[in-house]
Design a protein around this motif. Structure first.
Motif, mmCIF file in Angstrom:
data_model
loop_
_atom_site.group_PDB
_atom_site.id
_atom_site.type_symbol
_atom_site.label_atom_id
_atom_site.label_comp_id
_atom_site.label_asym_id
_atom_site.label_seq_id
_atom_site.Cartn_x
_atom_site.Cartn_y
_atom_site.Cartn_z
ATOM 1 N N ASP A 19 89.261 -22.634 61.214
ATOM 2 C CA ASP A 19 89.835 -22.082 62.440
ATOM 3 C C ASP A 19 90.271 -23.176 63.416
ATOM 4 O OD1 ASP A 19 87.424 -23.053 63.393
ATOM 5 O OD2 ASP A 19 86.728 -21.154 64.224
ATOM 6 N N GLY A 20 90.159 -24.448 63.004
ATOM 7 C CA GLY A 20 90.566 -25.560 63.845
ATOM 8 C C GLY A 20 89.456 -26.151 64.697
ATOM 9 N N ARG A 21 88.303 -25.503 64.748
ATOM 10 C CA ARG A 21 87.203 -26.002 65.565
ATOM 11 C C ARG A 21 86.605 -27.265 64.961
ATOM 12 N NH1 ARG A 21 81.696 -23.664 66.247
ATOM 13 N NH2 ARG A 21 82.332 -22.080 64.742
ATOM 14 N N LEU A 22 86.317 -28.264 65.797
ATOM 15 C CA LEU A 22 85.673 -29.493 65.351
ATOM 16 C C LEU A 22 84.159 -29.360 65.484
ATOM 17 C CD1 LEU A 22 87.954 -32.173 67.080
ATOM 18 C CD2 LEU A 22 88.097 -31.324 64.725
ATOM 19 N N LEU A 23 83.432 -29.787 64.460
ATOM 20 C CA LEU A 23 81.970 -29.746 64.481
ATOM 21 C C LEU A 23 81.415 -31.123 64.141
ATOM 22 C CD1 LEU A 23 81.146 -26.396 62.631
ATOM 23 C CD2 LEU A 23 81.038 -26.836 65.092
ATOM 24 N N LEU A 24 80.365 -31.499 64.840
ATOM 25 C CA LEU A 24 79.615 -32.701 64.483
ATOM 26 C C LEU A 24 78.760 -32.377 63.268
ATOM 27 C CD1 LEU A 24 78.688 -35.619 65.252
ATOM 28 C CD2 LEU A 24 76.852 -34.526 66.570
ATOM 29 N N VAL A 25 78.985 -33.094 62.157
ATOM 30 C CA VAL A 25 78.224 -32.829 60.934
ATOM 31 C C VAL A 25 77.365 -34.022 60.536
ATOM 32 C CG1 VAL A 25 79.856 -31.123 60.066
ATOM 33 C CG2 VAL A 25 80.165 -33.549 59.476
ATOM 34 N N GLY A 26 77.657 -35.200 61.070
ATOM 35 C CA GLY A 26 76.884 -36.391 60.724
ATOM 36 C C GLY A 26 76.200 -36.967 61.944
ATOM 37 N N GLY A 27 76.448 -38.235 62.196
ATOM 38 C CA GLY A 27 75.829 -38.881 63.346
ATOM 39 C C GLY A 27 74.399 -39.299 63.076
ATOM 40 N N ASN A 28 73.718 -39.742 64.130
ATOM 41 C CA ASN A 28 72.354 -40.253 63.985
ATOM 42 C C ASN A 28 71.386 -39.212 63.453
ATOM 43 O OD1 ASN A 28 73.171 -42.739 64.986
ATOM 44 N ND2 ASN A 28 72.664 -42.221 67.102
ATOM 45 N N HIS A 29 71.679 -37.923 63.711
ATOM 46 C CA HIS A 29 70.748 -36.864 63.301
ATOM 47 C C HIS A 29 71.174 -36.171 62.011
ATOM 48 C CE1 HIS A 29 68.456 -37.064 67.075
ATOM 49 N NE2 HIS A 29 69.621 -37.331 67.624
ATOM 50 N N ASP A 30 72.278 -36.613 61.393
ATOM 51 C CA ASP A 30 72.773 -35.994 60.156
ATOM 52 C C ASP A 30 72.760 -34.479 60.318
ATOM 53 O OD1 ASP A 30 73.747 -35.661 57.645
ATOM 54 O OD2 ASP A 30 71.956 -36.352 56.584
ATOM 55 N N VAL A 31 73.584 -34.002 61.241
ATOM 56 C CA VAL A 31 73.497 -32.631 61.727
ATOM 57 C C VAL A 31 73.646 -31.593 60.617
ATOM 58 C CG1 VAL A 31 74.580 -30.944 63.270
ATOM 59 C CG2 VAL A 31 74.254 -33.313 64.027
ATOM 60 N N PRO A 74 71.427 -24.290 71.661
ATOM 61 C CA PRO A 74 71.868 -24.128 70.269
ATOM 62 C C PRO A 74 72.998 -25.082 69.900
ATOM 63 C CG PRO A 74 71.641 -22.000 71.341
ATOM 64 C CD PRO A 74 71.506 -23.020 72.408
ATOM 65 N N ASP A 75 72.905 -25.652 68.703
ATOM 66 C CA ASP A 75 73.961 -26.516 68.217
ATOM 67 C C ASP A 75 75.150 -25.668 67.778
ATOM 68 O OD1 ASP A 75 75.451 -28.287 66.149
ATOM 69 O OD2 ASP A 75 74.087 -29.651 67.183
ATOM 70 N N PRO A 76 76.375 -26.067 68.126
ATOM 71 C CA PRO A 76 77.555 -25.275 67.730
ATOM 72 C C PRO A 76 77.693 -25.080 66.224
ATOM 73 C CG PRO A 76 78.142 -26.788 69.493
ATOM 74 C CD PRO A 76 76.733 -27.145 69.074
ATOM 75 N N ILE A 77 77.020 -25.887 65.419
ATOM 76 C CA ILE A 77 77.154 -25.731 63.971
ATOM 77 C C ILE A 77 76.556 -24.410 63.492
ATOM 78 C CG2 ILE A 77 74.982 -26.775 63.164
ATOM 79 C CD1 ILE A 77 76.682 -28.374 61.141
ATOM 80 N N LEU A 112 75.840 -17.039 73.443
ATOM 81 C CA LEU A 112 77.000 -17.890 73.149
ATOM 82 C C LEU A 112 77.697 -17.527 71.846
ATOM 83 C CD1 LEU A 112 75.072 -21.125 74.082
ATOM 84 C CD2 LEU A 112 77.041 -20.269 75.359
ATOM 85 N N ASP A 113 76.934 -17.182 70.828
ATOM 86 C CA ASP A 113 77.523 -16.893 69.527
ATOM 87 C C ASP A 113 78.343 -15.605 69.598
ATOM 88 O OD1 ASP A 113 78.103 -17.254 66.884
ATOM 89 O OD2 ASP A 113 76.227 -16.406 66.147
ATOM 90 N N GLY A 114 79.522 -15.653 69.000
ATOM 91 C CA GLY A 114 80.391 -14.485 69.028
ATOM 92 C C GLY A 114 81.276 -14.391 70.257
ATOM 93 N N HIS A 115 81.147 -15.341 71.174
ATOM 94 C CA HIS A 115 81.973 -15.364 72.386
ATOM 95 C C HIS A 115 82.808 -16.647 72.357
ATOM 96 C CE1 HIS A 115 79.679 -12.049 74.236
ATOM 97 N NE2 HIS A 115 78.618 -12.627 73.701
ATOM 98 N N LEU A 116 84.025 -16.580 71.842
ATOM 99 C CA LEU A 116 84.832 -17.783 71.654
ATOM 100 C C LEU A 116 85.154 -18.474 72.967
ATOM 101 C CD1 LEU A 116 87.291 -16.629 68.837
ATOM 102 C CD2 LEU A 116 85.173 -17.960 68.629
ATOM 103 N N TYR A 126 79.143 -26.665 75.460
ATOM 104 C CA TYR A 126 79.723 -25.347 75.673
ATOM 105 C C TYR A 126 80.881 -25.439 76.664
ATOM 106 C CZ TYR A 126 74.999 -24.594 73.926
ATOM 107 O OH TYR A 126 73.832 -24.679 73.210
ATOM 108 N N SER A 127 81.727 -24.432 76.656
ATOM 109 C CA SER A 127 82.871 -24.418 77.559
ATOM 110 C C SER A 127 82.391 -24.178 78.996
ATOM 111 C CB SER A 127 83.839 -23.311 77.152
ATOM 112 O OG SER A 127 83.310 -22.037 77.511
ATOM 113 N N PRO A 128 83.237 -24.437 79.994
ATOM 114 C CA PRO A 128 82.851 -24.107 81.372
ATOM 115 C C PRO A 128 82.476 -22.633 81.535
ATOM 116 C CG PRO A 128 84.765 -25.547 81.371
ATOM 117 C CD PRO A 128 84.529 -25.174 79.947
ATOM 118 N N ILE A 129 83.137 -21.743 80.806
ATOM 119 C CA ILE A 129 82.789 -20.325 80.880
ATOM 120 C C ILE A 129 81.412 -20.100 80.254
ATOM 121 C CG2 ILE A 129 83.435 -18.012 80.102
ATOM 122 C CD1 ILE A 129 86.367 -18.933 80.284
ATOM 123 N N GLY A 130 81.147 -20.763 79.135
ATOM 124 C CA GLY A 130 79.817 -20.677 78.532
ATOM 125 C C GLY A 130 78.746 -21.181 79.471
#
Length: 315
Positions: A19-31, A74-77, A112-116, A126-130
């Motif tokens: 859907d075009g959304r970017l997610l952190l999948v790695g990094g220091n915590h190996d998300v 909650p993590d966006p992943i 947050l989940d289900g509310h784009l 999270y977004s400013p609305i979130g």
């Protein structure tokens, strides 16, 4: 000949979903591994440390008549619509399902989940609305206040979307942007940072919000998720002292004399919780880490207004 646009380069620790959304999948915590449904649960000893910290923080505040709440963000992943259903699982819910959580511990996944519109497409936060909704839920939990009318009024004033690139989007080449709307800021805020250079730990942000709807003082020990919430929390608290740290710093409480204390952390930090007994003095962070400081011009005046230097020296 028309030149082709440059190929999009996305770093390996970031993944762009269908859907075009970017997610952190790695990094220091190996998300991605941390939140994989078939991966290992958070270590039991780290969960025990987290719960012990929470019990001690709650008791400390209760003994002093200070309102208290702890939030795990909650993590966006784990939001639906990213990975296929069933592939990812909340690390926090796996360790502490709803019935096993102590009082005062909050995890706003359903908010947050289900509310784009409450999520970002190019950012780990999270977004400013979130953030508007999370801040209102925090107030509801701490004061028992129904803010439905307030949220409806703010929603009616949300700005037209504008182009931004979040903390994941700016790491791509060329940067990936999104259209983001926001509720109006509360007017009259004075805010200043202590100016810690290069890094996060030890950042202090001071806020005076003369148009807030209460005359209460809030002390926060948390990370960037709470810092992103500060403009929204300024609607509800007249004075806010934010301390960027994973610990609860009792030495700061007497100096701030808060009515309420919030502590919190991103879910990806949950499995690496350390005991509060290991904390340094909060003001020692820049010295320990060898970081320079360049306070904002208004910081000394707000410091004098919000921090009792005599009590700080005795803490």
């Amino acid at each position: 000949m028309t030149q082709s646009p440059p190929a999009q380069i996305i770093p390996p620790h970031i993944r762009q979903m269908p859907d075009g959304r970017l997610l952190l999948v790695g990094g220091n915590h190996d998300v991605q591994t941390m939140f994989s449904a078939d991966g290992p649960p958070p270590p039991a000893e780290r969960v025990a440390v987290f719960l012990d910290n929470h019990r001690q923080r709650s008791a400390y505040c209760a003994e002093r008549g200070i309102g208290f709440g702890q939030w795990v963000f909650p993590d966006p992943i784990v939001f639906s619509g990213g990975f296929p259903a069933g592939r990812m699982r909340s690390a926090f819910e796996r360790a502490l399902p709803q019935g096993a959580r102590p009082e005062g511990l909050h995890y706003p996944l359903a908010l947050l989940d289900g509310h784009l519109d409450r999520q970002n497409r190019t950012d780990t936060h999270y977004s400013p609305i979130g953030n508007m909704h999370v801040a209102a839920r925090i107030v509801q939990q701490m004061r028992g206040t129904d803010l439905s009318d307030r949220l409806a009024a703010l929603t009616a004033q949300i700005s037209a979307p504008h182009s931004v690139s979040g903390d994941l989007g700016v790491q791509c080449t060329p940067p990936i942007t999104e259209m983001r709307a926001a509720p109006p800021r509360i007017p009259g805020i004075r805010t200043a940072l202590n100016g810690v250079q290069s890094g996060n730990m030890g950042i202090m942000q001071l806020i005076v919000s003369p148009n807030a709807d209460s005359d209460r003082t809030l002390l926060i020990f948390g990370d960037s998720f709470f810092r992103m919430l500060l403009p929204e929390l300024s609607r509800y608290w007249r004075r806010i002292v934010f301390c960027r740290t994973q610990f609860f710093h009792a030495e700061m409480v007497a100096a701030v004399a808060p009515d309420d204390i919030l502590t919190g952390l991103a879910e990806r930090y949950f499995a690496s919780t350390r005991p509060d007994a290991e904390r340094p003095h909060f003001l020692a962070y820049p010295l320990m880490l060898g970081r320079a400081m360049a306070p904002d011009p208004d910081f000394p005046a707000l410091w004098d207004q919000l921090i009792d230097r005599r009590r700080l020296a005795m803490g």
